[in-house]
Design an enzyme around this catalytic site. Structure first.
Site, PDB file in Angstrom:
ATOM      1  N   TYR A   1       0.825  -1.215   0.000  1.00  0.00           N
ATOM      2  CA  TYR A   1       0.000   0.000   0.000  1.00  0.00           C
ATOM      3  C   TYR A   1       0.855   1.259   0.000  1.00  0.00           C
ATOM      4  O   TYR A   1       0.449   2.297  -0.499  1.00  0.00           O
ATOM      5  CB  TYR A   1      -0.893   0.038   1.244  1.00  0.00           C
ATOM      6  CG  TYR A   1      -2.249  -0.593   1.073  1.00  0.00           C
ATOM      7  CD1 TYR A   1      -2.368  -1.936   0.718  1.00  0.00           C
ATOM      8  CD2 TYR A   1      -3.411   0.131   1.290  1.00  0.00           C
ATOM      9  CE1 TYR A   1      -3.621  -2.518   0.578  1.00  0.00           C
ATOM     10  CE2 TYR A   1      -4.664  -0.447   1.154  1.00  0.00           C
ATOM     11  CZ  TYR A   1      -4.764  -1.769   0.802  1.00  0.00           C
ATOM     12  OH  TYR A   1      -5.990  -2.337   0.670  1.00  0.00           O
TER      13      TYR A   1
ATOM     14  N   ASP B   1      -3.125 -18.148   0.147  1.00  0.00           N
ATOM     15  CA  ASP B   1      -4.085 -18.828  -0.742  1.00  0.00           C
ATOM     16  C   ASP B   1      -4.827 -19.916   0.023  1.00  0.00           C
ATOM     17  O   ASP B   1      -6.043 -20.068  -0.076  1.00  0.00           O
ATOM     18  CB  ASP B   1      -3.391 -19.366  -2.003  1.00  0.00           C
ATOM     19  CG  ASP B   1      -2.106 -20.129  -1.716  1.00  0.00           C
ATOM     20  OD1 ASP B   1      -1.611 -20.092  -0.568  1.00  0.00           O
ATOM     21  OD2 ASP B   1      -1.584 -20.777  -2.650  1.00  0.00           O
TER      22      ASP B   1
ATOM     23  N   ASP C   1      -6.603  -6.891   3.861  1.00  0.00           N
ATOM     24  CA  ASP C   1      -7.698  -6.216   3.153  1.00  0.00           C
ATOM     25  C   ASP C   1      -8.605  -7.265   2.509  1.00  0.00           C
ATOM     26  O   ASP C   1      -9.828  -7.224   2.640  1.00  0.00           O
ATOM     27  CB  ASP C   1      -7.105  -5.286   2.083  1.00  0.00           C
ATOM     28  CG  ASP C   1      -8.176  -4.577   1.281  1.00  0.00           C
ATOM     29  OD1 ASP C   1      -9.143  -4.085   1.896  1.00  0.00           O
ATOM     30  OD2 ASP C   1      -8.053  -4.521   0.040  1.00  0.00           O
TER      31      ASP C   1
HETATM   32  C1  IPM Z   1     -10.597  -1.069   3.626  1.00  0.00           C
HETATM   33  C2  IPM Z   1     -10.767  -0.435   2.269  1.00  0.00           C
HETATM   34  C3  IPM Z   1      -9.607   0.502   2.014  1.00  0.00           C
HETATM   35  C4  IPM Z   1      -8.342  -0.332   2.004  1.00  0.00           C
HETATM   36  C5  IPM Z   1      -9.704   1.340   0.732  1.00  0.00           C
HETATM   37  C6  IPM Z   1     -11.012   2.103   0.669  1.00  0.00           C
HETATM   38  C7  IPM Z   1      -8.541   2.274   0.598  1.00  0.00           C
HETATM   39  O1  IPM Z   1     -10.902  -1.419   1.294  1.00  0.00           O
HETATM   40  O2  IPM Z   1     -10.538  -0.326   4.624  1.00  0.00           O
HETATM   41  O3  IPM Z   1     -10.517  -2.288   3.697  1.00  0.00           O
HETATM   42  O4  IPM Z   1      -7.975  -0.909   0.968  1.00  0.00           O
HETATM   43  O5  IPM Z   1      -7.694  -0.414   3.048  1.00  0.00           O
HETATM   44 MG    MG Z   2     -11.004  -3.394   2.055  1.00  0.00          MG
END
Ligand code: IPM
Ligand code: MG
Length: 354
Positions: free
Chosen positions: A135, A218, A242
């Protein structure tokens, strides 16, 4: 105490309204301050995370957030998009520990797409690292390579100290629960997560009462569907967390039920539902406010250390579900369908009458 409320976009404002009513009743002395984030902030200030919001967030004791995002911002440069606002507040407040519980309310066993016997009694906590990984890793971008072709570049990157601090959080959470921790990585392919596995293994000597296991991501995705009750606490990096947390949410019937907490080293936190802004249903009074309301319960638990109030909220949610009330996303036969506002009001009434 001072709470910054950031309603955001889409269904954010309507679900946050319901959660705020509960704070007002449980803590009439708390000061509520409002700010803009995401698309709403872009519209007002051409910036999804304006400095005014940053200042308010830094001085608040805790932040309650709705959701950010709308398709209408998809064409903006990346740093102007609503999601950037969310990523920037996570970084600015150093919210590296994201707790995402996936708990199935027994009343909703029918709402899950999985067989009731697979999910009934489900209670998993996903601990997701939130300020590192692909990220935020550098280098990143879209660049022309030597052959004149464009390349998209992102970098998966974790330092030992980043892994260690999220590991400590996860081991401590496991100690408070079923004492089982599953660390999820892709150590067979990715060096960043090979280091992850090594550091988690080293840490485990500090927590002899916790049973640590490792799983490739996975396989973890498969096991979550095959036999989700094998898990107690899962710890993983930003991108895997995520994805797996969305997957886990569906085990519980609806992502509309799942709260989350994002914490710094001192338990200051940002609390938000795990779901997004759902612009397609915004303003229609059909969204489920329960994830946001349960996020307030997490706020009482983790930031304010008022377990009593957290339990009051959780109990009230259970009672309303017991009484057969459902929003559209968790509706099933024989239940009474109600809107966002009414769901909030019923939960509030149960808290008051308790
Ligand atoms: C989450 C969301 C966010 C992320 C996005 C909106 C940036 O999907 O909080 O899980 O990817 O962290
Ligand atoms: Mg998310």
């Amino acid at each position: 105490m001072n709470i910054l409320v950031l309603p955001g976009d889409g269904i954010g404002p309507e679900i946050v309204d319901q959660a705020v009513e509960i704070i007002k009743i449980l803590s009439p002395d708390f000061k509520l301050n409002y700010g803009l984030i995401g698309g709403a902030a872009y519209d007002a200030h051409s910036d999804p995370f304006p400095s005014d919001t940053l200042d308010k967030a830094l001085s608040a004791d805790s932040v309650l957030l709705g959701a950010v995002g709308d398709w209408k911002y998809d064409k903006l440069p990346r740093d102007k998009r609503p999601e950037r606002g969310l990523l920037r507040i996570r970084t600015a407040l150093n919210l590296f520990a994201n707790l995402r519980p996936a708990i199935l309310y027994p009343q909703l066993a029918e709402a899950s797409t999985l067989k009731p016997e697979i999910v009934s009694g489900l209670d998993i906590l996903i601990v997701r690292e939130l300020t590192g990984d692909i990220y935020f890793g550098q280098p990143r971008g879209i660049e022309k390579n030597n052959h004149g072709e464009r390349e998209g570049i992102n970098t998966m990157r974790y330092s030992e100290s980043e892994i260690r601090r999220i590991g400590h959080v996860a081991f401590k959470m496991a100690q408070l629960r079923g004492k089982k921790l599953c660390s999820v990585d892709k150590a067979n392919v990715l060096e960043a997560t090979e280091l992850w596995r090594e550091v988690m293994t080293d840490l485990s000597s500090h927590y002899p009462d916790v049973d640590l296991s490792h799983m490739y991501v996975d396989n973890a995705a498969m096991q979550l569907i095959r036999e989700p009750k094998q898990f107690d606490v899962m710890v993983t990096g930003n991108i895997f967390g995520d994805i797996l947390s969305d997957e886990a949410s569906m085990l519980t019937g609806s992502i509309g039920m799942l709260p989350s907490a994002s914490l710094d080293e001192n338990q200051k936190g940002l609390y938000e539902p795990s779901h997004g802004s759902a612009p397609d249903i915004a303003g229609k009074d059909i969204a489920n406010p329960i994830a946001t309301i349960l996020s307030v319960a997490m706020m009482y638990k983790y930031t304010f250390n008022e377990i009593n109030k957290a339990e009051k909220i959780e109990k009230a949610v259970g009672k309303v579900l017991n009484d057969g009330y459902r929003t559209l996303d968790i509706m099933s036969k024989g239940c009474k369908q109600i809107g966002c506002k009414q769901m909030g009001e019923l939960i509030l009434r149960n808290i008051i009458n308790e």
